[in-house]
Write a protein that holds these residues in place. Sequence first.
Motif, PDB file in Angstrom:
ATOM      1  N   HIS A  42       0.848  -1.024  -0.011  1.00 47.44           N
ATOM      2  CA  HIS A  42      -0.037  -0.112  -0.027  1.00 47.44           C
ATOM      3  C   HIS A  42       0.874   1.147   0.023  1.00 47.44           C
ATOM      4  CE1 HIS A  42      -0.327  -0.547   4.585  1.00 47.44           C
ATOM      5  NE2 HIS A  42       0.841  -0.862   4.252  1.00 47.44           N
ATOM      6  N   LEU A 110       4.538  -4.585  11.287  1.00 41.08           N
ATOM      7  CA  LEU A 110       4.675  -5.672  10.353  1.00 41.08           C
ATOM      8  C   LEU A 110       5.635  -5.336   9.381  1.00 41.08           C
ATOM      9  CD1 LEU A 110       3.034  -8.239  10.334  1.00 41.08           C
ATOM     10  CD2 LEU A 110       1.858  -6.590  11.776  1.00 41.08           C
ATOM     11  N   LEU A 160     -20.713  -2.451  16.051  1.00 38.51           N
ATOM     12  CA  LEU A 160     -19.982  -3.545  15.435  1.00 38.51           C
ATOM     13  C   LEU A 160     -18.593  -2.963  14.941  1.00 38.51           C
ATOM     14  CD1 LEU A 160     -23.284  -4.447  13.319  1.00 38.51           C
ATOM     15  CD2 LEU A 160     -21.820  -5.927  14.811  1.00 38.51           C
ATOM     16  N   ALA A 171      -6.658 -11.245  16.140  1.00 42.87           N
ATOM     17  CA  ALA A 171      -6.018 -11.998  14.983  1.00 42.87           C
ATOM     18  C   ALA A 171      -4.342 -11.599  15.088  1.00 42.87           C
ATOM     19  CB  ALA A 171      -6.537 -11.685  13.877  1.00 42.87           C
ATOM     20  N   TRP A 175      -1.550 -14.142  15.903  1.00 44.15           N
ATOM     21  CA  TRP A 175      -0.327 -14.389  14.854  1.00 44.15           C
ATOM     22  C   TRP A 175       0.964 -14.287  15.523  1.00 44.15           C
ATOM     23  CZ3 TRP A 175       3.318 -10.637  14.007  1.00 44.15           C
ATOM     24  CH2 TRP A 175       4.283 -11.039  13.088  1.00 44.15           C
TER      25      TRP A 175
ATOM     26  N   LYS B 104      -6.042  -1.508   0.504  1.00 44.14           N
ATOM     27  CA  LYS B 104      -5.041  -0.311   0.750  1.00 44.14           C
ATOM     28  C   LYS B 104      -5.933   0.524   1.999  1.00 44.14           C
ATOM     29  CE  LYS B 104      -2.564  -0.484  -3.479  1.00 44.14           C
ATOM     30  NZ  LYS B 104      -1.958   0.503  -4.442  1.00 44.14           N
ATOM     31  N   LEU B 110     -14.180   0.873   7.407  1.00 48.88           N
ATOM     32  CA  LEU B 110     -14.961   0.503   8.812  1.00 48.88           C
ATOM     33  C   LEU B 110     -15.358   1.874   9.192  1.00 48.88           C
ATOM     34  CD1 LEU B 110     -14.849  -1.931  10.604  1.00 48.88           C
ATOM     35  CD2 LEU B 110     -13.546  -2.311   8.569  1.00 48.88           C
ATOM     36  N   TYR B 139      -9.566 -11.208  -2.088  1.00 44.22           N
ATOM     37  CA  TYR B 139      -8.262 -10.953  -1.828  1.00 44.22           C
ATOM     38  C   TYR B 139      -7.388 -11.969  -0.974  1.00 44.22           C
ATOM     39  CZ  TYR B 139      -4.301  -7.853  -0.345  1.00 44.22           C
ATOM     40  OH  TYR B 139      -3.125  -7.380  -0.328  1.00 44.22           O
ATOM     41  N   LEU B 143      -3.977 -13.764  -1.656  1.00 42.14           N
ATOM     42  CA  LEU B 143      -2.896 -13.682  -0.978  1.00 42.14           C
ATOM     43  C   LEU B 143      -2.442 -15.062  -0.502  1.00 42.14           C
ATOM     44  CD1 LEU B 143      -3.863 -11.018   1.911  1.00 42.14           C
ATOM     45  CD2 LEU B 143      -2.083 -10.825   0.286  1.00 42.14           C
ATOM     46  N   ALA B 161       5.004 -12.325   7.964  1.00 37.43           N
ATOM     47  CA  ALA B 161       4.393 -11.164   7.712  1.00 37.43           C
ATOM     48  C   ALA B 161       3.287 -11.552   6.732  1.00 37.43           C
ATOM     49  CB  ALA B 161       5.443 -10.082   7.257  1.00 37.43           C
ATOM     50  N   LEU B 162       3.439 -11.980   5.622  1.00 33.88           N
ATOM     51  CA  LEU B 162       2.295 -12.331   4.662  1.00 33.88           C
ATOM     52  C   LEU B 162       1.304 -13.142   5.563  1.00 33.88           C
ATOM     53  CD1 LEU B 162       1.070 -12.252   1.891  1.00 33.88           C
ATOM     54  CD2 LEU B 162       2.915 -13.987   1.254  1.00 33.88           C
ATOM     55  N   ASN B 164       0.562 -12.865   8.495  1.00 36.93           N
ATOM     56  CA  ASN B 164      -0.284 -11.893   9.149  1.00 36.93           C
ATOM     57  C   ASN B 164      -1.194 -11.227   8.451  1.00 36.93           C
ATOM     58  OD1 ASN B 164      -0.500  -8.981  10.073  1.00 36.93           O
ATOM     59  ND2 ASN B 164      -0.087  -9.878  11.999  1.00 36.93           N
ATOM     60  N   GLU B 167      -4.348 -13.759   7.979  1.00 37.38           N
ATOM     61  CA  GLU B 167      -5.018 -13.913   9.159  1.00 37.38           C
ATOM     62  C   GLU B 167      -5.950 -12.817   9.389  1.00 37.38           C
ATOM     63  OE1 GLU B 167      -5.219 -16.600  10.719  1.00 37.38           O
ATOM     64  OE2 GLU B 167      -3.793 -17.636   9.276  1.00 37.38           O
ATOM     65  N   VAL B 168      -5.336 -11.753   9.115  1.00 36.54           N
ATOM     66  CA  VAL B 168      -6.112 -10.113   9.567  1.00 36.54           C
ATOM     67  C   VAL B 168      -7.343 -10.101   8.656  1.00 36.54           C
ATOM     68  CG1 VAL B 168      -5.904  -7.699   9.325  1.00 36.54           C
ATOM     69  CG2 VAL B 168      -4.306  -8.814  10.674  1.00 36.54           C
ATOM     70  N   ALA B 171      -9.956 -12.510   9.682  1.00 34.60           N
ATOM     71  CA  ALA B 171     -10.702 -11.979  10.967  1.00 34.60           C
ATOM     72  C   ALA B 171     -11.566 -10.930  10.420  1.00 34.60           C
ATOM     73  CB  ALA B 171      -9.742 -11.238  11.853  1.00 34.60           C
ATOM     74  N   ASN B 172     -11.531 -10.065   9.275  1.00 41.67           N
ATOM     75  CA  ASN B 172     -12.240  -9.169   8.977  1.00 41.67           C
ATOM     76  C   ASN B 172     -13.263  -9.770   8.156  1.00 41.67           C
ATOM     77  OD1 ASN B 172     -11.618  -6.239   9.158  1.00 41.67           O
ATOM     78  ND2 ASN B 172      -9.570  -6.925   8.224  1.00 41.67           N
ATOM     79  N   ARG B 174     -14.535 -12.876   8.986  1.00 38.62           N
ATOM     80  CA  ARG B 174     -15.410 -13.449   9.956  1.00 38.62           C
ATOM     81  C   ARG B 174     -16.107 -12.340  10.149  1.00 38.62           C
ATOM     82  NH1 ARG B 174     -10.992 -16.208  11.410  1.00 38.62           N
ATOM     83  NH2 ARG B 174     -10.370 -14.699  12.799  1.00 38.62           N
ATOM     84  N   TRP B 175     -15.885 -11.170  10.750  1.00 37.82           N
ATOM     85  CA  TRP B 175     -16.400 -10.028  11.387  1.00 37.82           C
ATOM     86  C   TRP B 175     -17.577  -9.649  10.369  1.00 37.82           C
ATOM     87  CZ3 TRP B 175     -17.251  -5.370   8.867  1.00 37.82           C
ATOM     88  CH2 TRP B 175     -17.698  -4.189   9.867  1.00 37.82           C
ATOM     89  N   ALA B 179     -21.505  -9.185  10.986  1.00 38.59           N
ATOM     90  CA  ALA B 179     -22.153  -7.913  10.982  1.00 38.59           C
ATOM     91  C   ALA B 179     -23.344  -7.980  10.144  1.00 38.59           C
ATOM     92  CB  ALA B 179     -21.054  -7.001  10.494  1.00 38.59           C
TER      93      ALA B 179
END
Lengths: 189, 189
Positions: A42, A110, A160, A171, A175, B104, B110, B139, B143, B161-162, B164, B167-168, B171-172, B174-175, B179
């Motif tokens: 990014h 990171l 939320l 997460a 990690w 990006k 959010l 995405y 990845l 790092a990748l 990470n 995983e992040v 998490a988004n 799942r969220w 939501a």
Amino acid sequence: MKKIKLKNNPTVLDYAILGLLQRGPLSGYRIRKIFETTALGHYSGSPGTIYPALKRLQRLNLIHHMIRSNDSSRSQKLFHIKPKGTKVLVEWLVKPIEREDVTKRISQLLLRFAFMDNLISKVQKTYFLKSFIKETRDYIQQLEQNYNLEQENMLLHGRLALRNGIEVYKANLRWARNALNAVTQNSKT
Amino acid sequence: MKKIKLKNNPTVLDYAILGLLQRGPLSGYRIRKIFETTALGHYSGSPGTIYPALKRLQRLNLIHHMIRSNDSSRSQKLFHIKPKGTKVLVEWLVKPIEREDVTKRISQLLLRFAFMDNLISKVQKTYFLKSFIKETRDYIQQLEQNYNLEQENMLLHGRLALRNGIEVYKANLRWARNALNAVTQNSKT
DNA sequence: TCGCACATGTAACGTGTTACATGATTCA
DNA sequence: TGAATCATGTAACACGTTACATGTGCGA
């Protein structure tokens, strides 16, 4: 009496470039393509960003370039990192993690982690991850507390969105614990 | 022939301020404190950021202020959102999600989500979340593919790092699914 | 009366964004 | 021959950061 602040510290983008050049020389164009195509991109790879950054790094004496124009090849500047560049990069990598690094600049952490491989000791790596874990754990607790306290006052979407923050940080925490395992298991000191 | 681009679009910070003012009038100081103390505050609440932003929003005719100096109170400018401000905010909220928003600028998404409550329809909200889910899912797949292909070429830290990132984003994802449930279950249309 | 929280601003600076600009090589 | 990729750069602009600046009201 005015305090004049000479701002000659590298930016995050500068560190990202240093981290890439640490692995071997690259042209400006290659660097741009890496930022455009890979996951850690990014950081905009537009020419208006990269070329001035390379100039800056040269001015700071952290990198230098050689022109490769060998037979029938396109003219190309190959950038190399200098010892001082590596030194500055390493200083950045081992900088202590503060609370705000986790809350506001986690992607920077990171990026630092991604460049550590051959540059710092295992002790320093585990220290980094342990700090990361500590600060992240504390911040999650703070967010949860906030969530519980303000839950009643918040509308659905605010609630939320806050939940998203908590989940994403969780997460990151999971990690980091895995990464700590992986790093300590790794044989090299 | 030069194309002159009049840049009069609000910045992300501007939208954040509009989102806050949508809930009720605030002083510049209050806004700063919110950015400094709450979770959605990696938007710096320094005076050098907020006050110019408020001026900008006034210039764009999106907000206006009233001076409250009633009996023995400190002088204070109370900022209110104007109808045009709400309109611009809503346009931002319902803007289609592009791939790059997810890769990006996910924190911006959010922020948008957090302000939606009373401003857009349930259909628009679920559309937002479904787009979010789709782009995030795609995405993640990209990845993962990258991870599998490049795994051998990458050193430990790059690989982690990748990981990470993956995983992040998971998490988004799942969220977002949760939501979506919460939003559709919500009785109001 | 001292310090802190409340309250609002300005100025210098540097960076990133966007748009413009040019030219060589490769391949269909 | 025309398009895509390789390759490097500049200029205008505006935003955010940092530092400077000022003043009120309240509580210990």
